[in-house]
Structure formats: structure tokens, C-alpha cells
Design an enzyme around this catalytic site. Structure first.
Site, PDB file in Angstrom:
ATOM      1  N   LYS A 261       0.864  -1.188   0.000  1.00 48.73           N
ATOM      2  CA  LYS A 261       0.000   0.000   0.000  1.00 48.73           C
ATOM      3  C   LYS A 261       0.900   1.238   0.000  1.00 48.73           C
ATOM      4  O   LYS A 261       1.712   1.422   0.906  1.00 48.73           O
ATOM      5  CB  LYS A 261      -0.906  -0.018   1.238  1.00 48.73           C
ATOM      6  CG  LYS A 261      -1.690   1.288   1.457  1.00 48.73           C
ATOM      7  CD  LYS A 261      -2.655   1.188   2.654  1.00 48.73           C
ATOM      8  CE  LYS A 261      -3.286   2.547   2.985  1.00 48.73           C
ATOM      9  NZ  LYS A 261      -4.227   2.493   4.132  1.00 48.73           N
ATOM     10  N   ASP A 266      -2.982  10.171   3.679  1.00 52.76           N
ATOM     11  CA  ASP A 266      -4.377   9.733   3.817  1.00 52.76           C
ATOM     12  C   ASP A 266      -5.167  10.747   4.649  1.00 52.76           C
ATOM     13  O   ASP A 266      -5.104  10.734   5.880  1.00 52.76           O
ATOM     14  CB  ASP A 266      -4.406   8.344   4.479  1.00 52.76           C
ATOM     15  CG  ASP A 266      -5.827   7.779   4.576  1.00 52.76           C
ATOM     16  OD1 ASP A 266      -6.745   8.375   3.968  1.00 52.76           O
ATOM     17  OD2 ASP A 266      -5.991   6.730   5.243  1.00 52.76           O
ATOM     18  N   LYS A 273     -10.877  12.354   8.009  1.00 54.31           N
ATOM     19  CA  LYS A 273     -10.369  11.991   9.326  1.00 54.31           C
ATOM     20  C   LYS A 273     -10.495  13.193  10.272  1.00 54.31           C
ATOM     21  O   LYS A 273     -10.327  14.327   9.831  1.00 54.31           O
ATOM     22  CB  LYS A 273      -8.886  11.629   9.231  1.00 54.31           C
ATOM     23  CG  LYS A 273      -8.623  10.266   8.616  1.00 54.31           C
ATOM     24  CD  LYS A 273      -7.158   9.899   8.683  1.00 54.31           C
ATOM     25  CE  LYS A 273      -6.885   8.580   8.001  1.00 54.31           C
ATOM     26  NZ  LYS A 273      -7.516   7.427   8.665  1.00 54.31           N
ATOM     27  N   ASP A 284       1.348   6.370   5.607  1.00 48.21           N
ATOM     28  CA  ASP A 284       0.418   5.400   5.041  1.00 48.21           C
ATOM     29  C   ASP A 284       0.971   4.702   3.793  1.00 48.21           C
ATOM     30  O   ASP A 284       0.265   3.931   3.151  1.00 48.21           O
ATOM     31  CB  ASP A 284      -0.923   6.098   4.727  1.00 48.21           C
ATOM     32  CG  ASP A 284      -2.113   5.179   4.924  1.00 48.21           C
ATOM     33  OD1 ASP A 284      -1.937   4.124   5.570  1.00 48.21           O
ATOM     34  OD2 ASP A 284      -3.204   5.495   4.416  1.00 48.21           O
ATOM     35  N   ASP A 343     -12.388   6.600   3.518  1.00 46.81           N
ATOM     36  CA  ASP A 343     -11.189   6.407   4.332  1.00 46.81           C
ATOM     37  C   ASP A 343     -10.724   4.945   4.316  1.00 46.81           C
ATOM     38  O   ASP A 343      -9.624   4.640   4.763  1.00 46.81           O
ATOM     39  CB  ASP A 343     -11.463   6.879   5.770  1.00 46.81           C
ATOM     40  CG  ASP A 343     -10.188   7.116   6.558  1.00 46.81           C
ATOM     41  OD1 ASP A 343      -9.104   7.114   5.946  1.00 46.81           O
ATOM     42  OD2 ASP A 343     -10.296   7.310   7.788  1.00 46.81           O
ATOM     43  N   GLU A 345      -9.534   3.399   1.927  1.00 46.93           N
ATOM     44  CA  GLU A 345      -8.987   3.531   0.563  1.00 46.93           C
ATOM     45  C   GLU A 345      -7.896   2.507   0.276  1.00 46.93           C
ATOM     46  O   GLU A 345      -7.675   2.145  -0.873  1.00 46.93           O
ATOM     47  CB  GLU A 345      -8.450   4.950   0.359  1.00 46.93           C
ATOM     48  CG  GLU A 345      -7.027   5.218   0.863  1.00 46.93           C
ATOM     49  CD  GLU A 345      -6.841   5.051   2.363  1.00 46.93           C
ATOM     50  OE1 GLU A 345      -7.842   5.153   3.100  1.00 46.93           O
ATOM     51  OE2 GLU A 345      -5.711   4.810   2.816  1.00 46.93           O
ATOM     52  N   ARG A 347      -7.644  -0.657   0.849  1.00 45.58           N
ATOM     53  CA  ARG A 347      -8.107  -1.914   0.245  1.00 45.58           C
ATOM     54  C   ARG A 347      -8.480  -1.719  -1.219  1.00 45.58           C
ATOM     55  O   ARG A 347      -8.412  -2.660  -2.001  1.00 45.58           O
ATOM     56  CB  ARG A 347      -9.245  -2.505   1.091  1.00 45.58           C
ATOM     57  CG  ARG A 347     -10.499  -1.710   1.130  1.00 45.58           C
ATOM     58  CD  ARG A 347     -11.385  -2.106   2.300  1.00 45.58           C
ATOM     59  NE  ARG A 347     -10.919  -1.531   3.561  1.00 45.58           N
ATOM     60  CZ  ARG A 347     -11.488  -1.720   4.739  1.00 45.58           C
ATOM     61  NH1 ARG A 347     -12.551  -2.501   4.849  1.00 45.58           N
ATOM     62  NH2 ARG A 347     -11.009  -1.152   5.824  1.00 45.58           N
TER      63      ARG A 347
END
Ligand code: BES
Ligand code: ZN
Ligand code: ZN
Length: 496
Positions: A261, A266, A273, A284, A343, A345, A347
């Protein structure tokens, strides 16, 4: 840093390991004789300690030619193994670093135990030296005099020097590659965009002769990578799918797919968030840093394995055009996804990364991601959460992680869990079935794209960074899983 075996090149600073309740032997005994029994005396009088990780300094008289000796306690020999040796060396080198010593002769033979062969002791030495002395690359205007770092480490030994040199090399490569991953993760997000990550990967590819492919936005559109494109919609930074191939076998079979990833920032997107949880989301891309760190080790040590590394990279931002909750997207696999939470994201980008790795020959998959806050609630900050669809592959990974001293723990994915990610009025899958067991939900979602391919999923949200400095390094990025991934690749047993 320069590691070598060298017969008494540098006597200014010497380091010696001391086991509890044992007679001094070998190099330590020689040293004791040179110092006319002073070590034995100091031990007896309790001025230096052989308790594990305890450091003592001693300044011999000038005639000996030795300016200072660092003693470090090794504890009981019966429970001194690779892990303990790494810790002992980390304490030692952290201290040497703080004391601004530039060169040291380590009497390596004093660090070899009955359960720690010479080569492993050498590996522990160089790996720990690099990890313990790692410093955050910051952007402060420093006014102090320049830092002095350990530059030369001489391992003094009566053992076979080829063996020791091999151990030193492996440890150096491992330590260096973990540090590279740490540096990537610590980078501010404005200085490490997806394009920067791609350039970094291109440098690695050039250095180690990996085949490299970097897919840009148009190519993603042509292929139909709806997952990564959806996450990228809110951004002005172009997305990158970074692919590195290392072929260590004659045939392109038994290919290990490492998928990372690579969210360079993020914000959460429209499912924004809260301000306090956004800070730190530069990390991230930790999964992609772990994959690149492992590729550095693979490039250096060149195991007889085939590896495809796939990094799906973009940031997760907001604009008038950004993905919204309620959107339905079509992933590269053709599976449709209802976005319930922007959020979740990671996956979405991993779904395309996993599919791409499979399409390019991966016969087993390991994905690595700072995926969920849920895994932190479940396992804390010391243990990486793992999910799998194949117990045999998991067992291989577990062994590798144990060898490297990186803690992992398996979480289950049940049939009912799979139902929850498949539950959507609008699409084949939904990206956020709710907070209950949400680390598992994320794993189950990626599992839908791994399908029948043996797969291990590593959620490093809790372990990629630390708020506690330790003998192995400062706060911030840890470089977790770099060593486990590389060791897993080196030891991988494909189809028999
Ligand atoms: N990047 C975060 C996960 C994360 C949390 C990493 C804390 C490092 C530290 C991920 O994209 C995320 O936001 N996950 C959500 C998922 C939820 C919306 C289902 C989470 O964990 O809250
Ligand atoms: Zn997120
Ligand atoms: Zn994320």
C-alpha cells in the site's frame, strides 16, 4: 559505515562481551592478560557487570595502547541467542554513537555463544549497528558542530574470516535496507509523492538490474484500474503503479508477489479523518516502503527466487471531483465495489495491486499495508496482524518472521466475515462493513481479490511506526517487515 575483520587495526576503542559466571576465554582472556588481570579483578569487585545489556567503560593505562574498553553484559550463555545478541549489540552501538566514537574494534569471539554461531554473531553485530545508530533525517538548520558517526567497525576474531565477513555482509544489508524503509516512511508527504516513490524504485531497479514498469494514469485507465483511480480522483498528484521484477530462477515460475500500500497521504477523503488522527498519515505508504526495503535486500543478496513487487501509490485527498461515499467503482478484476467509506482507501488500491500481480504471474501473494486502526486496537504496536487463505504459506511466513524477531499474530477470516464484505445492494462488494472486527473486514476484502492464490496479508498499521525510542532506533518509522519479507523470499519453498 564500513565493516571488516581486522587484526587489531584500531586499539583506541575496544568492545568486549561478557557472559555471566563464566571464565574469560579466547580474546577476552588475552585482553585480561594484557591488562595484568584487571578485568577479572573489576568483575570480582562488581565494577563491571556481565548482566545482559549492561554497559561499563574502563580506561586502561596508556602503555597498553588501548584508550578505552566498552564492556557489555551478555547474561547467561544458556539463554543467549540471535535475538539477545542483536539487543546486546544495539545497546553497545547506541552508546558508542552517543559517545561519538568513530571507530571500534569489537572482540567478536567474546560475543559467540553455544547457541550463537560465529556467522550469526557477525550478522547480529552489523545489523544492530545500523539499526541502533539510525537517525531521523530532519530539515532543521543545525547550529551545532557536525555529528560524528561510527564509520569503521572491525570484528576481531580467530574464526574463519570468510564466514565472519559473510555474516557481517548479510547483517549490513538487512540493517541498511530497514533504514532505507524508515527514511521513506519518515519523509514529509510533500517531499515524497507517488512520483517520488516511483523515482526511488527506478533507482533501485537501475542499481540491482530489476525489470521495472511504472504505470501512469492513462495506462491505468486503459486497463480499468478502477480502485486506485477512484482513490486518486481527489488529487492533483498523478497515481503510480510501480512494478519491479526480480528473476532469480531460469523460468518465470513460482513467482512471489509482494504488494504494498503506497498511500503517500491519507486525509480520509470525504469521510474525512478528525484533525488529530490525520497527523501522521504520511506513514500510510509504510507497506510500500517495506516492500522496497525487502527488494533492496533481494537485490543485494540475489536469492534463487522470482519476485514481482507491485506498489499501488497515490494520496487520498479531497476535491470537487473526488470519490464519494455511495460511489460504485469497477476494479481491475472486474468486481464492482460500493464505496461506503472513502477512508477505507487502502483496500481499494490493494485490490488492483493484487489483481495486477496475479495477472503477471504471481503464484503466491503477500500484501503489506498500514490498513486499519482496528489492528492497533486488537494487537497493539508491537505485533503485526496477519490474515491468510493458506495455512501452509502462513507457516512459512511465520517461520521467517520468527527468524527475524518480528512479532506477528494471525486473525481469522470466517465465512460469515466474507459475507459481510459481499453484502451490498449495489455491487459485488462493499469497502466498509462497519467497525466490528474491521481489521478482519479489510483482510477479507483483499482476500476477495487474491481468490484461490495462496495469500498472506500483513496489517502493519500498529507496527510501521513507534512512539517509543529503543535500543534499535528512534521514534518514528520502524521499517517493520522488511527483514521478514526478505527472509520469507530467501527461504520460500514453491511447488515441490
Ligand atoms: N490509513 C488508515 C489506517 C491507519 C490508522 C494507519 C492508524 C495507521 C494508523 C486507513 O486507510 C483507514 O483510515 N482505515 C480506517 C478504516 C475504516 C474506515 C473502515 C480505520 O482504520 O479507521
Ligand atoms: Zn484511510
Ligand atoms: Zn490509509
Amino acid at each position: 559505515m564500513f565493516f571488516s575483520t581486522n587484526e587489531w587495526q584500531h586499539k583506541d576503542t575496544v568492545a568486549i562481551g561478557l557472559f555471566q559466571k563464566s571464565q574469560l576465554s579466547g580474546k577476552a582472556k588475552e585482553m585480561d592478560e594484557l591488562l595484568e588481570g584487571r578485568i577479572t579483578e573489576l568483575l570480582k569487585e562488581g565494577d563491571i557487570s556481565s548482566k545482559r545489556n549492561q554497559l561499563s567503560k574502563f580506561f586502561p593505562s596508556p602503555e597498553t595502547g588501548i584508550k578505552r574498553i566498552y564492556f557489555v553484559g551478555l547474561g547467561k550463555e544458556s539463554d543467549y541467542t540471535f535475538e539477545e545478541a542483536k539487543e546486546v549489540f544495539a545497546h553497545l552501538f547506541k552508546k558508542l554513537h552517543q559517545d561519538k566514537k568513530q571507530a571500534v574494534s569489537v572482540l567478536l569471539d567474546t560475543f559467540i555463544g553455544k547457541d550463537l554461531p560465529a556467522q550469526d554473531a557477525a550478522h547480529a553485530l552489523s545489523e544492530s549497528c545500523l539499526l541502533a545508530t539510525y537517525e531521523l533525517q530532519d530539515f532543521k538548520h543545525k547550529t551545532n558542530e557536525p555529528d560524528r558517526f561510527i564509520e569503521f567497525v572491525y570484528a576481531t576474531t580467530d574464526h574463519d574470516t570468510a564466514e565472519i565477513q559473510a555474516g557481517l555482509k548479510v547483517g549490513e544489508v538487512y540493517g541498511q535496507s530497514v533504514n532505507s524503509a524508515r527514511t521513506l516512511v519518515n519523509m514529509p508527504p510533500n517531499m515524497l509523492t507517488s512520483s517520488d516513490l516511483a523515482s526511488y524504485a527506478a533507482e533501485l531497479a537501475y542499481k540491482y538490474e530489476f525489470e521495472i514498469e511504472i504505470l501512469d494514469k492513462e495506462q491505468m485507465e486503459e486497463l480499468g484500474m478502477g480502485g486506485i483511480l477512484a482513490v486518486n480522483r481527489g488529487s492533483t498528484e498523478p497515481p503510480k503503479l510501480i512494478v519491479l521484477k526480480y528473476q532469480g530462477k531460469e523460468e518465470w515460475t513460482d513467482v512471489i508477489g509482494l504488494v504494498g500500500k503506497g498511500i503517500t497521504y491519507d486525509t480520509g477523503g470525504y469521510s474525512l479523518k478528525p484533525r488529530a488522527s490525520m497527523v501522521g498519515m504520511k506513514t500510510d505508504m509504510g507497506g510500500s516502503a517495506s516492500v522496497l526495503g525487502a527488494m533492496e535486500i533481494i537485490g543485494e543478496l540475489r536469492p534463487e527466487q522470482n519476485v514481482i513487487a507491485v506498489i499501488a501509490s497515490t494520496d487520498n485527498m479531497i476535491s470537487a471531483d473526488a470519490m464519494k461515499p455511495d460511489d460504485v467503482i469497477v476494479s481491475l478484476s472486474g468486481k464492482t465495489i460500493e464505496v461506503l467509506n472513502t477512508d477505507a482507501e487502502g483496500r481499494l488500491v490493494l485490490a488492483d495491486g493484487v489483481t495486477y500481480a496475479k495477472q503477471h504471474g504471481a503464484s503466491v501473494l503477500v500484501d503489506v499495508a498500514t490498513l486499519t486502526g482496528g489492528v492497533i486496537v486488537a494487537l497493539g504496536n508491537e505485533t503485526t496482524g496477519v490474515m491468510t487463505n493458506n495455512d501452509e504459506l502462513y507457516a512459512q511466513f511465520k517461520e521467517a518472521s520468527e527468524e527475524c524477531g518480528e512479532m506477528i499474530w494471525q486473525l481469522p477470516i470466517t465465512e460469515k466475515d466474507k459475507k459481510r464484505v459481499r453484502n451490498s445492494k449495489m455491487a459485488d462488494l462493499n469497502n466498509s462493513p462497519g467497525r466490528d472486527g474491521h481489521a478482519i473486514m479489510a483482510g477479507a476484502f483483499i482476500g476477495e481479490f487474491a481468490e484461490d492464490t495462496p495469500w498472506v496479508h500483513l496489517d502493519i498499521a500498529g507496527t510501521a511506526t513507534t512512539e517509543n525510542s529503543s535500543c534499535f532506533g528512534p521514534t518514528g518509522a520502524t521499517g517493520v517487515m522488511v527483514r521478514s519479507l526478505a527472509t520469507f523470499v530467501e527461504r520460500f519453498e514453491g511447488k515441490k
